[in-house]
Each structure stands twice: as structure tokens, then as C-alpha cells.
Design an enzyme around this catalytic site. Sequence first.
Site, mmCIF file in Angstrom:
data_model
loop_
_atom_site.group_PDB
_atom_site.id
_atom_site.type_symbol
_atom_site.label_atom_id
_atom_site.label_comp_id
_atom_site.label_asym_id
_atom_site.label_seq_id
_atom_site.Cartn_x
_atom_site.Cartn_y
_atom_site.Cartn_z
ATOM 1 N N ASP A 1 0.862 -1.184 0.000
ATOM 2 C CA ASP A 1 0.000 0.000 0.000
ATOM 3 C C ASP A 1 0.893 1.227 0.000
ATOM 4 O O ASP A 1 1.944 1.254 0.628
ATOM 5 C CB ASP A 1 -0.972 -0.004 1.183
ATOM 6 C CG ASP A 1 -0.274 -0.093 2.521
ATOM 7 O OD1 ASP A 1 -0.067 0.956 3.162
ATOM 8 O OD2 ASP A 1 0.062 -1.217 2.950
ATOM 9 N N GLU B 1 -7.783 4.705 12.235
ATOM 10 C CA GLU B 1 -6.695 4.396 13.157
ATOM 11 C C GLU B 1 -6.737 5.230 14.428
ATOM 12 O O GLU B 1 -6.056 4.905 15.407
ATOM 13 C CB GLU B 1 -5.344 4.652 12.477
ATOM 14 C CG GLU B 1 -5.133 3.922 11.163
ATOM 15 C CD GLU B 1 -3.803 4.301 10.516
ATOM 16 O OE1 GLU B 1 -2.822 4.557 11.249
ATOM 17 O OE2 GLU B 1 -3.739 4.343 9.272
#
Length: 306
Positions: A104, A196
Site C-alpha cells: 500500500d 486508526e
Amino acid sequence: MPLVPPKPPTPRKTTRTAKPAVPGRKPATKRKVTKKKKPMAIEWKFAIVGLFLILLSPFYYGYVIKGFTSTWRWMKDWGQDPNYRTYNSFDIRIPKKYSVHGIDVSYYQGKIDWKKVKAMKEDEVQVKFAFIKATEGILSVDPYFQRNWREAAKAGVICGAYHFFRPQKSGEWQAKFFLQTVKFEEGDLPPVVDIEQLNGVAPASMRKELQEFISYVEKRTKVKPIIYSGLTFYKDYLKGHFDEYPLWIAHYHQAKLKVGSDTNWSFWQHSDKARITGINHVVDFNAFNGDSTAFERLRIPKILSY
């Protein structure tokens, strides 16, 4: 006394009489008799030719080199966990039981040569997919997204796009912004929401906005989004709330992802320090939880205009 005349000498007996030499001719010499060698059997000729062909073949040397490399790898990995070995090309340890690997990326990796990324391979490990950062919050577009989204697909890398979620912002507005930026197509990986942090809001409020984001994206694309999070954040704030959605979990430098067997996870971000040819910065490395057939089933079958 009268002298007795001596007796004439007795002539020597000879068994052979030499033939008189013929003027102008050399004396005859004895010829050596040589035994004729038997011709080589046709089977041996074929065997020798075949041996030369093998020795001169590049496949032979490839086999020898591969055998040597495997032996060296076995010696180097002696004493290590056989299911979590070091791959020198990628400069990280990679769990062996997974067959589909990917990365990613975001602006952090800079300009990427996606052809080199796709061509990189060690043993059976190579980059098959890439999740690319698209948006963040309700205003920020990753400056490298459009280039990465275009060039990665051209190089043959299967792509997915993700949105970095801000819990203090409207989930629906973030979803609209995300889908305005990314045009998903057939064969892409499902949309991803990266959560997150709480950013100062209560966990319940975060989950409310996250649900709005997910519901809007699923309604418009007809595809269940993937939720990305760190292992600790997932256990503390998400577990038991979004279990019907596939998960992408970050848990670094471990031989095994430490989640329960009931956890519906699809991707594991197991390293944040991979070295990839064509990228001038370290990269996150991921494994898919399944074989190539399961991976193909996860890809978007068809997207209508949204």
C-alpha cells in the site's frame, strides 16, 4: 722330419642363404601387423552427444544454480522459523503460508516506477496488488493518487483505493468526497476506509460516523467496503461492531496474525519496512488471507455508474 701340410679350414654351415642384392632396390623390411579398432557403438555416440547437449544447455545451468541457491537458502535459514523466513530482495521477513502479496502506498513513497514493481520477484513472492491512498477527511486528495491509480493498473498490478477517515468529520460527507475522487471499475479491489485514531471523539461517536461512511459507499457501489485498522485499535474499538465487513489489519514483524479464528480478516499488513524495486522509500507489505481463487472472488465483479 718331413713337414706335414696343414689341413684346410672346415667351411661353416649356414641354415639360410642370403639372396644376392639387386642393384637399385632397398632391402625389404618386416611390416608391423596392426589390429583394426572396432567402431564405437551407436548407443555410445548418442550418449556422448546427449551429454554435450545437456552441458551446453542453459536449462542445465539454471537447474544447477537453482539447486545451489536452494541449498544456500536452507543453510542460511537454519534455526529460523520455517514459516517466517527472510527474503533478501524485499529486505523483510515474510510469512510463507500466503501466496498472494501486495503493498500500500501514498505520497510518502514519491514517484513510483510501477513496471519495476510488477517485475520484482523472489521465489514465488511478488507484488500482485496495491492499495493506493486517495483521500483524507473531506478536503485532502493525495497528490500522487491519480498517477498511481493510472500507472499501477497499466503495469498489471490489481488496485484498490483507500480513504483515511477522520472521526470528527461527517462520515457521509467523507464518503461522498471519496467516491467523487475514485472511479472504481470491474476488477478493482473493494473500497477501503482507514480508521486508526479517535481524534478526540468518543468511541461511540467514531463508530457512528464510520457506519455512515460505510453505508453510503456500500449503497452507491453495491460492494462491501474493507475496514483497515491496527490490531490494538481494532480490538479496543471495532471488534464486535463491524464483523460483517472484511478486515485489513496492521500487525508488524510477527510470524502470525494474533486474532481469533472467528475474525473475518482478508488482508494482513505484516511489515512497514519492505524494499521494493522502483520505489525509493520503504513500503508496507501485505498478505491476502486465501488463495488466488479466493482473491479473484473478492475483486469487484461489476460497478454501475455512481
